[in-house]
Design a protein around this motif. Sequence first.
Motif, PDB file in Angstrom:
ATOM      1  N   LEU A 224      -8.594 -42.072  19.767  1.00  0.00           N
ATOM      2  CA  LEU A 224      -7.748 -42.295  20.918  1.00  0.00           C
ATOM      3  C   LEU A 224      -8.086 -43.653  21.505  1.00  0.00           C
ATOM      4  N   LEU A 225      -7.120 -44.547  21.485  1.00  0.00           N
ATOM      5  CA  LEU A 225      -7.317 -45.879  22.043  1.00  0.00           C
ATOM      6  C   LEU A 225      -6.660 -45.915  23.411  1.00  0.00           C
ATOM      7  N   ASP A 226      -7.372 -46.445  24.384  1.00  0.00           N
ATOM      8  CA  ASP A 226      -6.824 -46.531  25.732  1.00  0.00           C
ATOM      9  C   ASP A 226      -7.291 -47.843  26.344  1.00  0.00           C
ATOM     10  N   ALA A 227      -6.319 -48.685  26.731  1.00  0.00           N
ATOM     11  CA  ALA A 227      -6.626 -49.975  27.348  1.00  0.00           C
ATOM     12  C   ALA A 227      -7.695 -50.755  26.563  1.00  0.00           C
ATOM     13  N   GLY A 228      -7.524 -50.769  25.240  1.00  0.00           N
ATOM     14  CA  GLY A 228      -8.385 -51.617  24.417  1.00  0.00           C
ATOM     15  C   GLY A 228      -9.749 -51.061  24.090  1.00  0.00           C
ATOM     16  N   ARG A 229      -9.959 -49.774  24.428  1.00  0.00           N
ATOM     17  CA  ARG A 229     -11.238 -49.134  24.094  1.00  0.00           C
ATOM     18  C   ARG A 229     -10.985 -47.809  23.398  1.00  0.00           C
ATOM     19  N   ILE A 230     -11.881 -47.464  22.473  1.00  0.00           N
ATOM     20  CA  ILE A 230     -11.818 -46.130  21.890  1.00  0.00           C
ATOM     21  C   ILE A 230     -12.474 -45.177  22.877  1.00  0.00           C
ATOM     22  N   ILE A 231     -11.667 -44.231  23.399  1.00  0.00           N
ATOM     23  CA  ILE A 231     -12.250 -43.315  24.380  1.00  0.00           C
ATOM     24  C   ILE A 231     -12.538 -41.954  23.771  1.00  0.00           C
ATOM     25  N   GLU A 232     -12.077 -41.754  22.539  1.00  0.00           N
ATOM     26  CA  GLU A 232     -12.305 -40.459  21.904  1.00  0.00           C
ATOM     27  C   GLU A 232     -12.207 -40.657  20.406  1.00  0.00           C
ATOM     28  N   GLN A 233     -13.060 -39.977  19.662  1.00  0.00           N
ATOM     29  CA  GLN A 233     -13.066 -40.156  18.210  1.00  0.00           C
ATOM     30  C   GLN A 233     -13.718 -38.933  17.582  1.00  0.00           C
ATOM     31  N   GLY A 234     -13.053 -38.327  16.618  1.00  0.00           N
ATOM     32  CA  GLY A 234     -13.642 -37.166  15.973  1.00  0.00           C
ATOM     33  C   GLY A 234     -12.630 -36.432  15.126  1.00  0.00           C
ATOM     34  N   PRO A 235     -13.016 -35.281  14.575  1.00  0.00           N
ATOM     35  CA  PRO A 235     -12.080 -34.477  13.791  1.00  0.00           C
ATOM     36  C   PRO A 235     -10.917 -34.047  14.687  1.00  0.00           C
ATOM     37  N   PRO A 236      -9.724 -33.866  14.088  1.00  0.00           N
ATOM     38  CA  PRO A 236      -8.526 -33.556  14.886  1.00  0.00           C
ATOM     39  C   PRO A 236      -8.720 -32.392  15.846  1.00  0.00           C
ATOM     40  N   HIS A 237      -9.365 -31.306  15.384  1.00  0.00           N
ATOM     41  CA  HIS A 237      -9.466 -30.145  16.271  1.00  0.00           C
ATOM     42  C   HIS A 237     -10.306 -30.457  17.503  1.00  0.00           C
ATOM     43  N   GLU A 238     -11.297 -31.348  17.352  1.00  0.00           N
ATOM     44  CA  GLU A 238     -12.102 -31.707  18.536  1.00  0.00           C
ATOM     45  C   GLU A 238     -11.301 -32.573  19.503  1.00  0.00           C
ATOM     46  N   VAL A 239     -10.704 -33.633  18.954  1.00  0.00           N
ATOM     47  CA  VAL A 239     -10.043 -34.600  19.832  1.00  0.00           C
ATOM     48  C   VAL A 239      -8.766 -34.017  20.431  1.00  0.00           C
ATOM     49  N   LEU A 240      -8.022 -33.263  19.613  1.00  0.00           N
ATOM     50  CA  LEU A 240      -6.708 -32.820  20.066  1.00  0.00           C
ATOM     51  C   LEU A 240      -6.764 -31.498  20.822  1.00  0.00           C
ATOM     52  N   ASP A 241      -7.673 -30.635  20.432  1.00  0.00           N
ATOM     53  CA  ASP A 241      -7.705 -29.317  21.079  1.00  0.00           C
ATOM     54  C   ASP A 241      -8.732 -29.241  22.200  1.00  0.00           C
ATOM     55  N   ASN A 242      -9.685 -30.147  22.145  1.00  0.00           N
ATOM     56  CA  ASN A 242     -10.775 -30.033  23.089  1.00  0.00           C
ATOM     57  C   ASN A 242     -11.219 -31.407  23.585  1.00  0.00           C
ATOM     58  N   PRO A 243     -10.267 -32.215  24.068  1.00  0.00           N
ATOM     59  CA  PRO A 243     -10.615 -33.587  24.433  1.00  0.00           C
ATOM     60  C   PRO A 243     -11.616 -33.627  25.584  1.00  0.00           C
ATOM     61  N   GLY A 244     -12.544 -34.585  25.505  1.00  0.00           N
ATOM     62  CA  GLY A 244     -13.567 -34.662  26.522  1.00  0.00           C
ATOM     63  C   GLY A 244     -13.138 -35.514  27.712  1.00  0.00           C
ATOM     64  N   HIS A 245     -12.087 -36.284  27.511  1.00  0.00           N
ATOM     65  CA  HIS A 245     -11.752 -37.326  28.464  1.00  0.00           C
ATOM     66  C   HIS A 245     -10.436 -36.981  29.171  1.00  0.00           C
ATOM     67  N   ASP A 246     -10.399 -37.144  30.474  1.00  0.00           N
ATOM     68  CA  ASP A 246      -9.168 -36.865  31.204  1.00  0.00           C
ATOM     69  C   ASP A 246      -7.996 -37.714  30.728  1.00  0.00           C
ATOM     70  N   ARG A 247      -8.310 -38.975  30.333  1.00  0.00           N
ATOM     71  CA  ARG A 247      -7.236 -39.861  29.857  1.00  0.00           C
ATOM     72  C   ARG A 247      -6.604 -39.301  28.587  1.00  0.00           C
ATOM     73  N   THR A 248      -7.424 -38.667  27.730  1.00  0.00           N
ATOM     74  CA  THR A 248      -6.890 -38.075  26.505  1.00  0.00           C
ATOM     75  C   THR A 248      -5.985 -36.915  26.849  1.00  0.00           C
ATOM     76  N   LYS A 249      -6.446 -36.073  27.776  1.00  0.00           N
ATOM     77  CA  LYS A 249      -5.625 -34.925  28.188  1.00  0.00           C
ATOM     78  C   LYS A 249      -4.289 -35.415  28.734  1.00  0.00           C
ATOM     79  N   ALA A 250      -4.338 -36.461  29.554  1.00  0.00           N
ATOM     80  CA  ALA A 250      -3.108 -36.993  30.143  1.00  0.00           C
ATOM     81  C   ALA A 250      -2.183 -37.521  29.043  1.00  0.00           C
ATOM     82  N   PHE A 251      -2.771 -38.246  28.096  1.00  0.00           N
ATOM     83  CA  PHE A 251      -1.953 -38.788  27.011  1.00  0.00           C
ATOM     84  C   PHE A 251      -1.322 -37.667  26.184  1.00  0.00           C
TER      85      PHE A 251
END
Length: 256
Positions: A224-251
């Motif tokens: 997950l790239l946000d404003a020029g930084r990687i804010i999340e990185q991992g297997p799909p089920h982690e990043v997509l189902d269980n995002p750690g970052h509020d920006r990821t959830k919003a996206f």
Amino acid sequence: MTTPEYAVELRGIRKSYAGTEVLRGVDLAVRAGEVTAILGPSGSGKSTLLRIINHLEKVDAGIVRVGGELVGYRRKGATLHELREREILRQRSRIGFVFQNFNLFPHLTVLENVALAPIAAQGRPRAEAEAAATDLLRRVGLGDRSAAYPRQLSGGQQQRVAIARALALRPRVILFDEPTSALDPELVGEVLDAIRGVVRAGATLVIVTHEVGFAREIADTVVLLDAGRIIEQGPPHEVLDNPGHDRTKAFLSHVL
Ligand code: ADP
Ligand code: MG
């Protein structure tokens, strides 16, 4: 030569346009045969990141390696010197790029579009390059359209030609920049199918896409790239189902 650990490696990538930093220290490593999907809002730097991998854009800081080889530069002691255009073209000829808007050569037939770079940039004999192109066109379901011109094809067919063209380079990695965003919805499926075929054949892919379901299906790693930084990185089920970052959830709540 030893096998490099990563097919693609980005370390500390920074890039500004007119004083605005659009990539702010990006690290990314992709193993051979893996699929990395890059998601992120518009303007977050996704296209710039892909363009940096094949040196269509120069970095302000950081390094890129493809197949273990430094891209765009040669190291001399502590400093990096930019390669000559010829060497840059040679490196680029091993990196496939599939653009949002296909970018086929309008004055060349489908077969010529696919065979051109292997002949011109890689010095392969015409007959061999055309035979390989014919095979690749068959693989993307366009075996019967090799004599057509791009304007005679649908967008989905043109994008499949672009995929065959990228494969013809026998690339170390194929970069896809939103390969289905310019397509009418009914043409998306055939292009995703062609990409699935490329993945099954074991290619290394970096793909920017808003098709979250597709990313979940094909990717080994989602970034997950946000404003020029990687804010999340991992297997799909982690990043997509269980995002750690509020920006990821919003996206994700916007695109899902
Ligand atoms: P994305 O692909 O995620 O939408 P881009 O990498 O295209 O983002 O762009 C990131 C930011 O850099 C945007 O603000 C965009 O306007 C800017 N940008 C991209 N390319 C250029 C350029 N050639 N000159 C100036 N600004 C650019
Ligand atoms: Mg983009």
